[in-house]
Design an enzyme around this catalytic site. Structure first.
Site, PDB file in Angstrom:
ATOM      1  CG  HIS A  65      30.556  37.171  42.188  1.00 55.68           C
ATOM      2  ND1 HIS A  65      29.965  37.456  43.403  1.00 55.68           N
ATOM      3  CD2 HIS A  65      31.715  37.863  42.174  1.00 55.68           C
ATOM      4  CE1 HIS A  65      30.730  38.280  44.090  1.00 55.68           C
ATOM      5  NE2 HIS A  65      31.802  38.546  43.361  1.00 55.68           N
ATOM      6  NE  ARG A  75      30.879  45.546  46.167  1.00 62.82           N
ATOM      7  CZ  ARG A  75      31.135  44.546  45.340  1.00 62.82           C
ATOM      8  NH1 ARG A  75      30.206  44.090  44.537  1.00 62.82           N
ATOM      9  NH2 ARG A  75      32.326  43.981  45.311  1.00 62.82           N
TER      10      ARG A  75
END
Ligand code: ADP
Length: 397
Positions: free
Chosen positions: A179, A240
């Site tokens: 990211h 996740r």
């Protein structure tokens, strides 16, 4: 200058066509379920979006469809491919090779391929996108923008894992983060909103969407981040698990008789908000259920905010303070309740959320009180713009 931004996933191909100089989005869309019988192609800016069922055996065919829809029919945005000056590709893993974006040549392609071991699905998909563009737009300059580049400034004490050193040398096992393009963008924008040089600020940036990550940015330099060798580490996410005791892995493999692929699947796709709530990976559904008294949904919601809160504490310690905390992505931008929970109890650290500002919607904004020593900001992320800007800068050199 028009830049086509390509973000290729294992079975998808997202794209945006942007004019970098005028900051105009000319077209965008996504091909989904590429390679399956249910493949479809969504094209157009929000109000004019069209969904087309289309056969796409692979990324090459998806790319051909995208270029056709950009240049012809009701979805047409440009007269011909000549109006595309460059292509920017989002690449997940740049390893140690790419501390910044680069113009794509054969050597870059070979290195992205080599790094696929660290991000098998993502880098291979990106390569399919690159090959498809090369075939359909030969001669157009292309740039690779890596999710990991922004974190190449981390020092060894932050990126090394306390495993036998030889494993780092042999496989490159270390923290790379992810990211990065989003964290880079929101840190720059936060400095602009605060009207202070980025080089004067200690920032904690929080990308809270389906995938979640946070980073500590000290005077414009990323010094730590929550994702690791892969995007599985760190915060609890939609599906996740984030950080868990590593001993859980061999335990599960032994007691549940799981293969490596199965345990990987369990931690990447069946955990997080979904795993705890048993309801959904989507925070909105978890929130609704928790408000109706669903206990596991309440627990999931609580754990998510607690996970963010802990990283805020860590990064304040790492930087010896913080000037601003910046939130982005689906949850960070939109969920006032989650933001309230994250910042509750942090007043002694000088972090004071303004309840009224937190309720308001909008674009870039400050949501802390005027006298809060630490500013809290919401900044909608724009990774595509960042990719287009890097592409423009490299191609114009
Ligand atoms: P991705 O990582 O897939 O790009 P997004 O940034 O779109 O994800 O974020 C998706 C998450 O944002 C989902 O969990 C969704 O529930 C959450 N979200 C979006 N809008 C809201 C909202 N108004 N309130 C709470 N959560 C929201």
């Amino acid at each position: 200058m028009n830049v086509l931004v390509i973000n290729a996933g294992s079975s998808s191909l997202k794209y945006q066509l942007l004019n970098v100089e005028t900051h105009t989005l000319l077209a965008k869309g996504i091909c989904e379920r590429v390679g399956s019988d249910e493949a479809f192609h969504k094209h157009g800016l929000d109000e004019n979006e069209v969904v087309i069922d289309a056969k796409m055996a692979d990324h090459d065919e998806a790319m051909a469809l995208v270029l056709e829809s950009l240049t012809s029919g009701p979805t047409k945005a440009i007269d011909s491919l000549d109006e595309i000056d460059a292509v920017g590709h989002r690449i997940v893993q740049g390893g140690k090779y790419f501390p910044r974006s680069v113009v794509i040549d054969d050597d870059v392609v070979a290195k992205i391929d080599e790094l696929a071991e660290l991000a098998p699905l993502h880098n291979k998909a990106a390569l399919m996108g690159i090959h498809a563009c090369r075939k359909h737009m030969p001669g157009i300059p292309m740039v690779a923008v890596f999710d990991t580049s922004f974190f190449q400034t981390l020092s060894p004490r932050a990126y090394m894992y306390p495993l036998p050193y030889e494993l780092y040398e042999k496989y490159g096992i270390r923290k790379y983060g992810a990211h990065g393009t989003s964290h880079r963008y929101i840190s720059e924008r936060a400095a602009a909103v605060l009207d202070e040089p980025l080089e004067d600020l200690k920032l904690i940036t929080c990308h809270l969407g389906n995938g979640c990550s946070m980073s500590a940015i000290d005077h414009g330099i990323a010094v730590d981040t929550s994702m690791g060798l892969t995007p599985l580490d760190g915060l609890m996410m939609g599906t996740r698990c984030g950080a868990v005791d590593p001993a859980v892995v061999p335990f599960l493999m032994e007691h549940e008789n799981l293969s490596t692929a199965e345990v990987n699947d369990l931690m990447n796709k069946k955990s997080g908000l979904l795993g705890i709530s048993g309801i959904s990976n989507d925070l909105r559904s978890v929130k609704d259920a928790s408000e109706q008294g669903h206990e596991r949904a309440q627990l999931a919601y609580d754990m998510y905010s607690y996970s963010v809160k802990k990283y805020i504490g860590q990064y304040i310690a790492v930087m010896g303070g913080v000037d601003a905390i910046v939130l982005t992505a689906g949850v960070g931008e939109n969920c006032e309740k989650m933001r309230r929970m994250i910042f509750s109890g942090l007043q002694p650290l000088g972090i004071v959320l303004d309840e009224e500002r937190n309720r308001l919607r909008g674009g870039e904004r400050v949501i802390s009180t005027d006298d809060s020593p630490v500013s809290i900001l919401v900044v909608p992320t724009n990774e595509e713009y960042m990719i287009a800007r890097d592409t423009f800068e490299l191609v114009h050199q």
